[in-house]
Design a protein around this motif. Structure first.
Motif, mmCIF file in Angstrom:
data_model
loop_
_atom_site.group_PDB
_atom_site.id
_atom_site.type_symbol
_atom_site.label_atom_id
_atom_site.label_comp_id
_atom_site.label_asym_id
_atom_site.label_seq_id
_atom_site.Cartn_x
_atom_site.Cartn_y
_atom_site.Cartn_z
ATOM 1 N N LEU A 86 0.732 -1.182 -0.080
ATOM 2 C CA LEU A 86 -0.026 -0.095 -0.295
ATOM 3 C C LEU A 86 0.924 1.129 0.025
ATOM 4 N N ARG A 87 0.455 2.327 -0.563
ATOM 5 C CA ARG A 87 1.230 3.338 -0.972
ATOM 6 C C ARG A 87 0.515 4.637 -0.128
ATOM 7 N N THR A 88 -0.979 4.727 -0.628
ATOM 8 C CA THR A 88 -1.555 5.829 0.095
ATOM 9 C C THR A 88 -2.833 5.575 0.025
ATOM 10 N N GLU A 89 -3.799 6.175 0.919
ATOM 11 C CA GLU A 89 -5.261 6.244 1.081
ATOM 12 C C GLU A 89 -5.817 7.126 -0.027
ATOM 13 N N LEU A 90 -6.602 6.592 -0.977
ATOM 14 C CA LEU A 90 -7.345 7.335 -1.862
ATOM 15 C C LEU A 90 -8.746 7.854 -1.516
ATOM 16 N N GLY A 91 -9.316 7.097 -0.442
ATOM 17 C CA GLY A 91 -10.712 7.422 0.023
ATOM 18 C C GLY A 91 -11.528 6.470 0.733
ATOM 19 N N GLN A 92 -12.362 6.970 1.394
ATOM 20 C CA GLN A 92 -12.841 6.253 2.494
ATOM 21 C C GLN A 92 -14.346 6.402 2.678
ATOM 22 N N ASN A 93 -15.256 5.456 2.742
ATOM 23 C CA ASN A 93 -16.766 5.539 2.763
ATOM 24 C C ASN A 93 -17.257 4.585 4.214
ATOM 25 N N ARG A 94 -16.957 5.353 5.103
ATOM 26 C CA ARG A 94 -17.302 4.645 6.564
ATOM 27 C C ARG A 94 -18.718 4.047 6.640
ATOM 28 N N LEU A 95 -19.641 4.657 5.873
ATOM 29 C CA LEU A 95 -20.666 3.944 6.242
ATOM 30 C C LEU A 95 -20.940 2.450 5.331
ATOM 31 N N GLY A 96 -20.228 2.630 4.465
ATOM 32 C CA GLY A 96 -20.327 1.192 3.822
ATOM 33 C C GLY A 96 -19.069 0.398 4.114
ATOM 34 N N GLY A 97 -18.180 1.007 5.046
ATOM 35 C CA GLY A 97 -17.286 -0.006 5.313
ATOM 36 C C GLY A 97 -16.154 -0.088 4.287
ATOM 37 N N THR A 113 0.977 -1.140 -4.998
ATOM 38 C CA THR A 113 1.616 -1.605 -6.103
ATOM 39 C C THR A 113 1.704 -3.095 -5.922
ATOM 40 N N ASN A 114 1.962 -3.992 -6.937
ATOM 41 C CA ASN A 114 1.829 -5.288 -7.008
ATOM 42 C C ASN A 114 3.361 -5.702 -6.761
ATOM 43 N N SER A 115 3.657 -6.933 -6.745
ATOM 44 C CA SER A 115 5.057 -7.302 -6.445
ATOM 45 C C SER A 115 6.025 -7.012 -7.748
ATOM 46 N N GLN A 116 5.536 -6.583 -8.924
ATOM 47 C CA GLN A 116 6.380 -5.911 -9.682
ATOM 48 C C GLN A 116 6.460 -4.480 -9.716
ATOM 49 N N GLY A 117 5.859 -3.840 -8.941
ATOM 50 C CA GLY A 117 5.962 -2.438 -8.770
ATOM 51 C C GLY A 117 4.854 -1.705 -9.738
ATOM 52 N N TYR A 118 4.088 -2.393 -10.316
ATOM 53 C CA TYR A 118 2.851 -1.556 -10.913
ATOM 54 C C TYR A 118 1.730 -1.164 -9.992
ATOM 55 N N PRO A 119 1.101 -0.048 -10.401
ATOM 56 C CA PRO A 119 -0.035 0.637 -9.559
ATOM 57 C C PRO A 119 -1.323 -0.247 -9.928
ATOM 58 N N VAL A 120 -1.872 -0.298 -8.865
ATOM 59 C CA VAL A 120 -3.395 -0.991 -8.731
ATOM 60 C C VAL A 120 -4.187 -0.281 -7.554
ATOM 61 N N VAL A 121 -5.284 -0.567 -7.530
ATOM 62 C CA VAL A 121 -6.399 -0.050 -6.714
ATOM 63 C C VAL A 121 -6.890 -1.039 -5.784
ATOM 64 N N ILE A 122 -6.787 -1.008 -4.633
ATOM 65 C CA ILE A 122 -7.224 -2.295 -3.605
ATOM 66 C C ILE A 122 -8.504 -1.347 -2.918
ATOM 67 N N LYS A 123 -9.651 -2.271 -2.894
ATOM 68 C CA LYS A 123 -10.734 -1.694 -2.153
ATOM 69 C C LYS A 123 -10.910 -2.874 -0.913
ATOM 70 N N GLN A 124 -10.702 -2.101 0.092
ATOM 71 C CA GLN A 124 -11.031 -2.874 1.402
ATOM 72 C C GLN A 124 -12.352 -2.849 2.188
ATOM 73 N N PHE A 125 -12.936 -3.926 2.245
ATOM 74 C CA PHE A 125 -14.406 -3.961 2.835
ATOM 75 C C PHE A 125 -14.176 -4.431 4.323
ATOM 76 N N GLN A 126 -14.331 -3.688 5.361
ATOM 77 C CA GLN A 126 -14.552 -4.261 6.718
ATOM 78 C C GLN A 126 -15.536 -4.292 7.483
ATOM 79 N N PHE A 127 -16.257 -5.103 7.201
ATOM 80 C CA PHE A 127 -17.592 -5.442 7.644
ATOM 81 C C PHE A 127 -17.591 -5.561 9.422
ATOM 82 N N ALA A 128 -16.444 -6.040 9.841
ATOM 83 C CA ALA A 128 -16.714 -6.541 11.465
ATOM 84 C C ALA A 128 -16.350 -5.367 12.059
#
Length: 668
Positions: free
Chosen positions: A32-43, A50-65
């Motif tokens: 992880l490099r930086t936080e792009l945004g947050q939706n607290r209501l939706g968790g 970046t992946n293992s080769q250093g290319y950019p990706v977007v990760i959406k983390q869903f935290q229901f608990a």
């Protein structure tokens, strides 16, 4: 499965450094490099990684608990993953990977180096059109799936644009496959102001549903309105009022935007493909030109409480543009509160227009206005030709109050009724006087008809026409009932026929129809008399006689009153017309009553002195026939006069309330 570098990005590991306090996903192969945004209501939290080769990706983390969300939300996001896996479109970020976490799961998507449309920026009309077309192409692709995919959350934040103005649609968490009703628990999913009414009220979704959110998004770009403020432009009927905020140079497609944001599904384009087809040929920078046929409007009512109308024409001479807009009435302190679509006494048909040559009827209802008063208002013509409406000054002059029948008028009607009654009595006693009177009436009919129909009024021609009628009269009397009271009726009909035939032939209009009707009249007359003399079929003869003497001639008798009244309308003012009509009807009624009293008394006298079989006595049947026919000239003017007098009495009561200010009258 993880896909490495699917779009050829340059590795970012040398440009981005890991921030503190970010989750550690290195065991899954992501940094992880930086936080792009947050939706607290939706968790949900979105990160740039970046992946293992250093290319950019977007990760959406869903935290229901930990976010207060329910694990039941997992199904919706699992559906998003399922959808993204099967979609292949350059405007939809690719699904790359997914993995579980202790309190939820993560989804990995292609990274788009662009900004959302929610980022403030001055867009040109061509750029906005490009965004609209690109988004519609994505929606067309989604709607071509089986079943169609409905995104349900089209808004500026979910449309990304990169430096090359490539458009991407993101966030499929609320998307649905097919248009069925959505579950009650997800009714509020979506963004207020961008959800169409059918989605807001848990109704059937269609391929037109996403168009509403796209239209609201484009309106934000055109007007510089923030997403959070779009609700300020929406009324209680979910209509977005944005036209007044659009600069003139950006109004070329205002009617297209109004259509895709129509609150009713049936009034929108049926699909993204249809909306795209309509948008592509529109030149958003070329404006139509509004030309109005009238610079001002003057309405003058000739009757009290009359509705008066005028038609104006709106034209647009600019090629490859489409004029569209609506009519409204400028606010006035004396008028009740009204919307642009509903005014108390001025109406438009149609109120909204679209086309390069449109006729609109403007109607003024003076029943809600003061009598004999001038009103001035302004009609606004709001169109996509200009940001400011065209103003049409309107002047309305209402008619004066009608004059009720005075005491002298009532006395006059009684006098006419009595005098005409005695005249009818005399004519019934000496019916052959009608042979002299009827030609005069026939000539009057000819002259009145000339004035009413615009024919040359020639007394000589009228006399000649009446002479033709008298000739037919003599023949009819010889063939039918010589020296009999029924001849009086025949005389009346034939003389009127002669007068009408004269100007019908002169005008060369309907003369053949008149001749045919008269031949039928003679046929019924002769046939009825012939059958009447038969011992066994006498009553059939009576029916035929009544048909010939009543039904067919009624076509001419009604014309006499029409001609006289029509001529009065041309020759005399309104007050004289009403007085003359009442006098004419009263005179006709008096003559009918006087004649009927005589014929009825004679019939009763014959019955009192007759002791034979009534059914087979020609004199008794003839007297009964004449008496029955005599009811007609009593009923017809009597009914008409009763209706007219009743309306006058009602008018007097209404005028009393008017004088006492008990009616909701609008002031100038």
């Amino acid at each position: 499965m993880m896909i490495n570098n699917p779009i050829g990005y340059t590795p970012l590991s040398e440009h981005l450094t890991m921030s503190e306090n970010l989750p550690n996903f290195t065991k899954h192969g992501y940094q992880l490099r930086t936080e792009l945004g947050q939706n607290r209501l939706g968790g949900r939290t979105t990160y740039l990684a970046t992946n293992s080769q250093g290319y950019p990706v977007v990760i959406k983390q869903f935290q229901f608990a930990t976010s207060g969300s329910s694990w039941g939300e997992y199904e919706a996001y699992q559906q998003e993953i399922t959808m993204l896996r099967r979609l292949e479109h350059p405007g939809i970020p690719h699904y790359l990977d997914a993995f579980q976490t202790p309190d939820g799961f993560c989804m990995v998507q292609q990274y788009i180096s662009g900004e959302s449309l929610a980022t403030p920026r001055n867009w040109t009309p061509q750029e906005i059109k490009h965004i609209a077309i690109a988004t519609l192409e994505i929606l067309t692709y989604l709607q071509s799936q089986h079943p169609p995919i409905i995104h349900r959350d089209i808004k500026p934040e979910n449309i990304l644009v990169d430096e090359q103005l490539k458009v991407y649609l993101v966030d499929f968490g609320f998307a649905r496959m097919g248009g069925g009703e959505i579950a009650a628990s997800s009714v509020v999913k979506g963004t207020m102001g961008f959800m169409p009414p059918e989605q807001l009220f848990n109704r059937q979704l269609t391929t037109a549903s996403d168009l509403y959110g796209l239209g609201a998004t484009l309106i934000c770009l055109l007007t510089g309105t923030k997403s959070a403020d779009i609700g300020n432009l929406i009324d209680a009927d979910y209509q977005i009022h944005f036209q007044h905020l659009v600069p003139p140079l950006k109004r070329g497609w205002i009617n297209w935007l109004a259509k895709i944001t129509a609150p009713k599904v049936a009034e929108r384009y049926p699909s993204a493909a249809a909306a795209l087809k309509a948008l592509e040929p529109i030149d958003v920078e070329r404006l139509p030109k509004l030309i109005i046929s009238h610079n001002s409007l003057q309405f003058t009512a000739t009757k009290w409480q009359e509705k008066v109308s005028q038609t104006i024409t709106l034209t647009n001479p600019i090629p490859e543009t489409l004029l569209a807009g609506q009519f409204s009435v400028a606010p006035h302190p004396s008028d009740p509160p009204h919307t642009p679509y509903d005014h108390a006494w001025i109406s438009f048909q149609p109120a909204k227009f679209e086309g390069n040559e449109v006729n609109c009827e403007i109607t003024v209802d003076t029943s809600k206005l003061l009598a004999d008063t001038a009103y001035t208002r302004e009609v606004w013509v709001q169109s996509n030709a200009d940001a400011e409406p065209e103003v049409i000054p309107v002047t309305v002059q209402t008619a004066p109050l009608p004059q009720p029948i005075s005491l002298g008028g009532w006395v006059g009607l009684v006098v006419v009724l009595v005098v005409s009654g005695f005249a009818g009595w005399g004519l019934a006693d000496w019916p052959w006087l009608l042979v002299l009177v009827i030609p005069v009436l026939a000539i009057a009919d000819r002259m009145a008809g000339a004035g009413f129909l615009g024919i040359e009024a020639d007394v000589l021609k009228a006399f000649m026409g009446t002479s033709i009628g008298q000739t037919f009269l003599v023949l009819s009397l010889l063939l039918a009932f010589p020296m009999h009271p029924i001849s009086v009726i025949v005389s009346l009909i034939v003389c009127l026929f002669g007068a009408r035939l004269g100007w019908e032939i002169e005008e060369k209009k309907e003369s053949l129809r008149i001749i045919i009707l008269f031949i039928l009249f003679l046929f019924f007359l002769i046939l009825g008399f012939d059958v009447f003399q038969d011992y066994y079929f006498g009553w059939i003869g009576v029916i035929i006689l009544i048909s010939g003497i009543v039904v067919i001639p009624a076509l001419w008798v009604g014309q006499v009153y029409r001609h006289l009244k029509g001529d009065l309308k041309i020759q005399y003012p309104k007050s004289s017309q009403n007085s003359s009509s009442f006098l004419l009807l009263t005179g006709m009624l008096g003559v009918g009553i006087g004649a009927e009293v005589v014929t009825l008394s004679e019939f009763v006298g014959k019955l009192a002195t007759y002791d034979g079989a009534i059914g087979f006595d020609g004199n008794i049947i003839a007297a009964a026939l004449v008496t029955g026919l005599g009811i007609i000239p009593v009923l017809l003017p009597g009914i008409i006069l009763a209706i007219c007098l009743s309306s006058k009495l009602k008018l007097k009561g209404y005028m009393t309330k008017y004088a006492q200010n008990k009616l909701p009258i609008i002031k100038p």
